[in-house]
Design an enzyme around this catalytic site. Structure first.
Site, PDB file in Angstrom:
ATOM      1  CG  ASP A 188      -1.231   2.704  -3.452  1.00  0.00           C
ATOM      2  OD1 ASP A 188      -1.072   2.243  -2.040  1.00  0.00           O
ATOM      3  OD2 ASP A 188      -2.085   2.264  -4.180  1.00  0.00           O
ATOM      4  CG  ASN A 212      -2.399  -9.810  -4.450  1.00  0.00           C
ATOM      5  OD1 ASN A 212      -1.400 -10.344  -4.851  1.00  0.00           O
ATOM      6  ND2 ASN A 212      -1.925  -8.844  -3.448  1.00  0.00           N
ATOM      7  CG  ASP A 226       4.576 -12.265  -3.239  1.00  0.00           C
ATOM      8  OD1 ASP A 226       3.990 -11.263  -2.870  1.00  0.00           O
ATOM      9  OD2 ASP A 226       4.570 -13.130  -2.661  1.00  0.00           O
ATOM     10  CD  GLU A 238      -1.753  -1.854  -1.697  1.00  0.00           C
ATOM     11  OE1 GLU A 238      -2.994  -1.560  -1.888  1.00  0.00           O
ATOM     12  OE2 GLU A 238      -1.332  -2.725  -0.813  1.00  0.00           O
TER      13      GLU A 238
END
Length: 238
Positions: free
Chosen positions: A114, A122, A131, A157
């Site tokens: 993770d 973000n 991304d 993620e």
């Protein structure tokens, strides 16, 4: 061999068949059929069958092309379903299906990975930066895979690996390679400067009698233990 050439061969076959039929007919009736009749009948058979064979062969070749295009389309759609476009890793469903089959192998390990503080990337730097980080993670994971290993993006993620023929030391080393490789790579921020991501990794061996879900859950708990302990580390399931 083109349609016209094939058609010519088939028409010649029709002419030969007509010749054989007439020869048999002449023997059965006891009558000699004049040579011009032979020639006219054979020519008639060839001329009449030619358009039919043209249509037949063109339809056959068209069907072959359509079948090939359909097979290619199905293969493309299957790949789209099996592979995550952003990271190049297996999709969740494809990973789970193939990992299930790998539980029969010896010394199977599952890793749950993770990205730390991914939401902040973000929110602060935009989804394009997020991304880019996902792509880096996918690149690093693919680079450390050995033949027979699996890697997939479970969603968001979170990622997973399935390793076979690894003891605890080699599985831990493989997880550390992933962790260190991701930390070493940077992403350029829209405002300038380099951003570096880290990951927390949970590692669990597959134990006889476990389901895939149970083993993944154990690796998931180990991953959360790594986050609780400060992130950017590998934790082995209890």
């Amino acid at each position: 061999m083109g349609v016209r050439v094939k058609t010519l061969y088939f028409s010649m076959g029709s002419m030969l068949s007509m010749f054989v039929i007439m020869r048999i007919t002449s023997h059965l009736s006891g009558m000699d059929i004049p040579l011009p009749i032979y020639i006219l009948s054979m020519m008639f058979a060839g001329i009449m069958s030619y358009p039919f064979y043209v249509l037949l062969l063109e339809s056959w070749e068209k069907n072959q092309r359509l079948r090939k295009e359909l097979e290619q389309m199905v293969a493309h759609l299957q790949r789209k379903a099996d592979v995550d476009d952003l990271t190049g890793l297996l999709s969740r469903s494809a990973f789970l299906e193939r990992a299930e089959a790998m539980l029969k192998e010896d010394q199977v390990w599952l890793l749950v990975i993770d990205i730390d503080h991914f939401k902040e990337f973000n929110d602060t730097h935009g989804h394009q930066t997020g991304d880019a980080i996902l792509q880096i993670v996918g690149h690093v994971i693919r680079s450390v895979l050995r033949p027979g290993n699996l890697a997939g993006r479970l969603g968001g993620e979170e990622f997973a690996l399935c390793l076979t023929a690894h003891d605890v030391m080699s599985a831990t080393n493989r997880a550390e390679l992933v962790r260190a490789g991701i930390q070493a790579l940077g992403v350029e921020a829209p405002s300038g400067g380099m951003l570096r991501a880290t990951v927390s990794i949970g590692l669990s061996p597959y134990r006889a009698g476990q389901s895939l879900e149970e083993c993944l859950h154990a690796a998931d708990l180990a991953m959360y233990a790594a986050k609780t302990a400060g992130r950017n580390q590998v934790r082995l399931a209890a």
